[in-house]
Design a protein around this motif. Structure first.
Motif, PDB file in Angstrom:
ATOM      1  N   SER A 318       0.813  -1.223   0.000  1.00  0.00           N
ATOM      2  CA  SER A 318       0.000   0.000   0.000  1.00  0.00           C
ATOM      3  C   SER A 318       0.845   1.272   0.000  1.00  0.00           C
ATOM      4  O   SER A 318       0.473   2.267  -0.624  1.00  0.00           O
ATOM      5  N   THR A 319       1.979   1.237   0.687  1.00  0.00           N
ATOM      6  CA  THR A 319       2.834   2.430   0.742  1.00  0.00           C
ATOM      7  C   THR A 319       3.446   2.718  -0.620  1.00  0.00           C
ATOM      8  O   THR A 319       3.462   3.869  -1.083  1.00  0.00           O
ATOM      9  N   SER A 322       0.622   3.945  -2.969  1.00  0.00           N
ATOM     10  CA  SER A 322       0.220   5.321  -2.667  1.00  0.00           C
ATOM     11  C   SER A 322       1.254   6.313  -3.179  1.00  0.00           C
ATOM     12  O   SER A 322       0.911   7.374  -3.734  1.00  0.00           O
ATOM     13  N   ASP A 334      -2.738   6.056   2.376  1.00  0.00           N
ATOM     14  CA  ASP A 334      -2.098   4.791   2.712  1.00  0.00           C
ATOM     15  C   ASP A 334      -2.495   4.412   4.139  1.00  0.00           C
ATOM     16  O   ASP A 334      -2.357   5.210   5.062  1.00  0.00           O
ATOM     17  N   SER A 336      -1.191   1.863   5.928  1.00  0.00           N
ATOM     18  CA  SER A 336      -0.196   1.018   6.585  1.00  0.00           C
ATOM     19  C   SER A 336       0.006   1.414   8.040  1.00  0.00           C
ATOM     20  O   SER A 336       0.323   0.561   8.879  1.00  0.00           O
ATOM     21  N   ASN A 341      -2.606  -3.407   4.940  1.00  0.00           N
ATOM     22  CA  ASN A 341      -2.036  -3.291   3.602  1.00  0.00           C
ATOM     23  C   ASN A 341      -3.177  -2.872   2.679  1.00  0.00           C
ATOM     24  O   ASN A 341      -3.732  -3.676   1.920  1.00  0.00           O
ATOM     25  N   ILE A 343      -5.417   0.858   0.888  1.00  0.00           N
ATOM     26  CA  ILE A 343      -5.508   2.293   0.635  1.00  0.00           C
ATOM     27  C   ILE A 343      -6.969   2.716   0.795  1.00  0.00           C
ATOM     28  O   ILE A 343      -7.884   1.942   0.514  1.00  0.00           O
TER      29      ILE A 343
END
Length: 364
Positions: A318-319, A322, A334, A336, A341, A343
């Motif tokens: 997800s990071t 994003s 995001d 996290s 995990n 968005i």
């Protein structure tokens, strides 16, 4: 220089990145940036609000009406309550701050959902209170009750519909839960997205008047930042028993709501047709996100809000996703930092959503 030691355990709340920051960091033209990170109403506010605010701009040299008579009258009429049942804050999060400082201290316990609005924990840490979290991602009232019996918390927070997941609690189940809670425990029912939840499913609708009639220890929170399109005006409110509101007022600073904000919120309540049209468009567009998730074989949490939570699979991050979207001018949230995990994406206009699908399709 020494500071309050309680600050050492507090992480600064990270709001969605503003468009201006993305312009500076990545050199992207403002017109090419789409912000779908902060759950604002993509259709803005009612034109009636814009006209009303423009008319009172010449009065900005004067302090606001600290009695907030016009806005209070509109809210008490909407909810069939009395002035003494109502407190207005600079966003509903200011009311949360009042609640925490009025009820909790370093000996207190605060019960919250495992994934929920971050400011509950931040304000709890302001006063040194201990946070107790459920294990379930979505609100499980049986689990809440077991932890309530075990931990005897001073405050319980129920966020429905929940931010950042979008799920909502069945209103009747919540009422049954509240009946089992001792009157010395304050229960905060945070309904920032209730206009959306109630529109989608009447069984999720929480009615402040019913809470007032049945419970001594419950406070309902609402806001103008979401469905009413007034995030920039910062107006929220709490509805509860008179004795609770009286204590919260001891913490309210004078003139905590601007003249423009008071006028905007008051007039926004007069144009329910605009709000309902925005909500209808929101759920029409949300279907496209459900189709997108199905096509990409990723999970989407059923949402009763103006955003969707897309849960990525183990091959995705997800990071990284994003950040990749951000570099192309698409701002999403995001999750996290919530241990997910995933968005969170605000459901925008048709054009904004199409842009998200175009960019995300190449990355997921």
């Amino acid at each position: 220089m020494k500071f309050n030691k309680k600050l050492e355990s507090i992480n600064t709340y990270e709001a969605g990145k503003p468009i201006e920051l993305v312009v500076r960091e990545f050199g992207i033209e403002p017109k090419d940036i789409v912000k779908l990170a902060s759950n604002e109403n993509p259709y803005g506010c009612s034109p009636k609000v814009q006209n009303a605010v423009a008319k009172i701009i010449p009065n900005m040299a004067l302090y606001p009406d600290d009695s907030m008579t016009k806005l209070k009258s509109a809210l008490t009429g909407k909810y069939a309550i009395e002035n003494e049942n109502l407190i207005i804050g600079s966003g509903s999060d200011q009311v949360i701050e009042f609640i925490m400082h009025a009820k909790a201290d370093e000996n207190s316990k605060i019960l919250i959902n495992s994934v929920t609005f971050a400011m509950y924990e931040i304000y709890a840490k302001h006063v040194g209170a201990q946070i107790i979290r459920t294990a379930s991602q979505e609100h499980d009232l049986d689990e809440f009750y077991e932890l309530y019996k075990k931990e005897n918390p001073d405050i319980i927070f129920l966020c429905t519909p929940n931010n950042p997941t979008g799920d909502a609690i069945d209103a009747q189940a919540m009422m049954e839960f509240l009946e089992k809670i001792d009157k010395d425990t304050l229960v905060v029912v945070d309904c920032a997205y209730m206009e959306y939840g109630a529109y989608k499913d009447a069984s999720k609708k929480v009615i402040p008047k019913e809470l007032l009639n049945k419970f001594e220890n419950v406070i309902y929170l609402g806001t103008f930042s979401k469905a009413y399109g007034l995030g920039g005006m910062r107006v929220g409110y709490g509805i509860s028993q008179k004795n609770i509101i009286k204590e919260l007022y001891k913490l309210r600073p004078p003139f905590n709501i601007t003249t423009l904000s008071l006028e905007a919120a008051s007039v926004a309540l007069e144009d329910e047709e605009f709000v309902n049209n925005c909500i209808a468009l929101n759920f029409d567009e949300m279907k496209r996100y459900e189709e997108f998730a199905n096509e990409k074989k990723i999970d989407i949490i059923e949402s009763y809000t103006n955003f969707v939570t897309l849960c990525l699979n183990e091959t995705q991050n997800s990071t990284k996703l994003s950040d990749a979207l951000l570099r192309q001018g698409m701002i999403v949230r995001d999750l996290s930092s919530y241990g997910m995990n995933a968005i969170r994406v605000t459901v925008g206009t048709k054009e904004q959503n199409s842009r998200f699908f175009e960019l995300a399709s190449a990355l997921i």
